[in-house]
Design a protein around this motif. Structure first.
Motif, PDB file in Angstrom:
ATOM      1  N   SER A 219       0.834  -1.212   0.000  1.00 22.92           N
ATOM      2  CA  SER A 219       0.000   0.000   0.000  1.00 22.92           C
ATOM      3  C   SER A 219       0.865   1.257   0.000  1.00 22.92           C
ATOM      4  CB  SER A 219      -0.923   0.004   1.222  1.00 22.92           C
ATOM      5  OG  SER A 219      -1.778  -1.111   1.210  1.00 22.92           O
ATOM      6  N   VAL A 222       2.070   2.105  -3.537  1.00 21.20           N
ATOM      7  CA  VAL A 222       1.070   2.765  -4.381  1.00 21.20           C
ATOM      8  C   VAL A 222       0.925   4.231  -3.995  1.00 21.20           C
ATOM      9  CG1 VAL A 222      -1.366   2.810  -5.053  1.00 21.20           C
ATOM     10  CG2 VAL A 222      -0.187   0.618  -4.799  1.00 21.20           C
ATOM     11  N   LEU A 236      -5.001   9.929  -7.109  1.00 24.84           N
ATOM     12  CA  LEU A 236      -5.304   8.636  -6.501  1.00 24.84           C
ATOM     13  C   LEU A 236      -6.729   8.638  -5.962  1.00 24.84           C
ATOM     14  CD1 LEU A 236      -3.867   5.907  -5.610  1.00 24.84           C
ATOM     15  CD2 LEU A 236      -3.632   6.984  -3.368  1.00 24.84           C
ATOM     16  N   GLU A 238      -9.139   6.236  -3.728  1.00 27.60           N
ATOM     17  CA  GLU A 238      -9.204   5.046  -2.889  1.00 27.60           C
ATOM     18  C   GLU A 238     -10.630   4.484  -2.896  1.00 27.60           C
ATOM     19  OE1 GLU A 238      -7.636   5.894   0.960  1.00 27.60           O
ATOM     20  OE2 GLU A 238      -5.764   6.729   0.198  1.00 27.60           O
ATOM     21  N   PHE A 264      -7.526   2.820  -6.550  1.00 25.96           N
ATOM     22  CA  PHE A 264      -6.753   2.027  -5.598  1.00 25.96           C
ATOM     23  C   PHE A 264      -7.660   1.224  -4.667  1.00 25.96           C
ATOM     24  CE2 PHE A 264      -4.118   2.237  -1.498  1.00 25.96           C
ATOM     25  CZ  PHE A 264      -3.511   1.023  -1.762  1.00 25.96           C
ATOM     26  N   ASP A 266      -7.390  -1.402  -1.642  1.00 26.45           N
ATOM     27  CA  ASP A 266      -6.420  -1.919  -0.688  1.00 26.45           C
ATOM     28  C   ASP A 266      -6.951  -3.170   0.012  1.00 26.45           C
ATOM     29  OD1 ASP A 266      -4.037  -1.992   0.684  1.00 26.45           O
ATOM     30  OD2 ASP A 266      -4.634  -0.520   2.199  1.00 26.45           O
ATOM     31  N   TYR A 298      -5.275  -0.328  -9.397  1.00 30.16           N
ATOM     32  CA  TYR A 298      -4.188  -0.905  -8.615  1.00 30.16           C
ATOM     33  C   TYR A 298      -4.808  -1.516  -7.358  1.00 30.16           C
ATOM     34  CZ  TYR A 298      -0.438   1.464 -11.263  1.00 30.16           C
ATOM     35  OH  TYR A 298       0.421   1.879 -12.235  1.00 30.16           O
TER      36      TYR A 298
END
Length: 400
Positions: A219, A222, A236, A238, A264, A266, A298
């Motif tokens: 994490s 990234v 980014l 999330e 992203f 996670d 990602y």
């Protein structure tokens, strides 16, 4: 200074930049212009100080503040240029005139207004602010020429976002970790960097899965890469696992944006009957990057196979058990790029500790540092970049 009444009327004539009139600092300045047209001394001083107090919350330069508002305003002209369209001559004319109005307003000095107040007999202290001779039109058009790096609206002000109630919300204080703070895993990290540079430069970029042991910096990698390339137009976003169904909407919303985006996810994993499994599978099979070349997904996970597989899955009643198992275990294969972060061996772990110790000015000898670092890792369940960082934080707390 132009006549206060004239400036006030010019502000009221804004159309393209009309949202600026609802800004609290601009509202206070507008009220000050009104007061200059004839209010009593006490009311005038109050309006003057109200404006200064509102400005001080953001800085002391009214010119810089007003210019920033204009640059970050998500207006019809900015959106038109961001999408590569040619604005109409009428719109061009309005923007040119309104930028000149904003420049004239920003150039009003505190000394000019103070002179009016002094003429009314007040001799006490009055707060000051700065103003300049910024060329609003030139700076604004220059920003438009580099809009793929700066963005517009909320994307010009913030670099990290999350989703709340289906809407993008900026993260005002994101993790500021940098690549220089991360030790080890140079090869793995370079793969993430290279893929991200492809995204930024408009080349084909893969959706990426970073998987491996906990605490290995997946994490952090990234986030650090996103921070490193924010000035080149990278943002980014999330996304939580239960928000995966929002991605198609995000793609539609962001596909025409001149910036580049990492979506992203996670700590990703699924149970076999998780509805979100199908959502991500559809996203990856549909190739988000193919439909919008300014986005890439990602994801990080502690599991190579993202779907938790029970033993019963291999002995179930499904007539096509092999197909079922393959369906459950192959989701990770749908990522175009898979990068493995394994727990470091002793040498790599100590190299990470050494790098962090130098960065933080730890004064221990190498022998003491290594001995204590190893003991700390044993107490934390094993070696990892996270354990190395926690060890250095512990030394700092002890005053080393």
């Amino acid at each position: 200074m132009n006549q206060p009444s004239e400036l006030r009327l010019r502000l009221q004539s804004l159309a393209v930049f009309r949202r600026l009139l609802s800004d609290p600092v601009v509202e206070k300045f507008n009220a000050l212009l009104t007061a200059l047209s004839g209010e009593e001394t006490e009311a005038l001083i109050g309006r003057y100080s109200d404006f200064a107090a509102a400005l001080y919350e953001y800085g002391v330069s009214f010119s810089s503040y007003l210019l920033t508002l204009a640059l970050e305003d998500e207006n019809v002209y900015m959106l038109c240029r961001a999408e590569g369209k040619e604005p109409s001559p009428i719109l061009e004319e309005a923007v040119e005139a309104e930028l000149e109005t904003l420049r004239a307003v920003s150039a009003v000095s505190c000394e000019e207004i103070q002179a009016v107040i002094r003429e009314k007999g007040f001799t006490g202290f009055l707060p000051r602010w700065e103003c300049g001779t910024l060329d609003f039109a030139e700076i604004y058009m220059s920003r438009l020429r580099s809009i793929h790096e700066y963005g517009y609206g909320v994307f010009a002000k913030y670099t990290t976002f999350m989703i709340e109630s289906g809407a993008l919300v900026p993260v005002k204080h994101p993790d500021a970790i940098s690549l220089s703070e991360l030790g080890g895993y140079q090869r793995e990290r370079q793969m993430v960097i290279d893929n991200t540079l492809a995204l930024i430069e408009g080349r084909p970029a893969a959706n990426a899965l970073l998987y491996g042991d906990a605490g290995t910096g997946k994490s952090s990698t990234v986030k650090a890469v996103a921070n490193a390339y924010a000035e080149r137009g990278l943002r980014l976003i999330e996304i939580k696992k239960n928000q995966l169904h929002e991605i198609p909407h995000l793609v539609d919303q962001l596909s025409k944006n001149p910036l580049k985006f990492i979506l992203f996810i996670d700590d990703l994993s699924f149970s076999k009957d998780d509805d979100n499994f199908a959502a991500l599978k559809a996203i990856l099979e549909g190739s988000v990057s193919a439909r919008a070349n300014n986005l890439a997904v990602y994801a990080t996970s502690n599991r190579r196979h993202l779907v938790k597989e029970d033993f019963s899955d291999r002995q179930g009643t499904d007539l096509h058990v092999t197909d079922t198992i393959q369906e459950l275990t192959s989701l990770s294969d749908r990522f175009g790029l898979t990068i493995t972060f394994q727990k470091p061996g002793k040498q790599v772990y100590l190299e990470i500790v050494h790098d962090l110790a130098i960065q933080n000015g730890i004064g221990l000898s190498i022998e003491d540092l290594d001995r204590q670092a190893e003991a700390f890792a044993i107490g934390r369940g094993g070696r990892s970049p996270r354990a190395a960082k926690q060890f250095i934080d512990f030394l700092l707390s002890e005053g080393n």
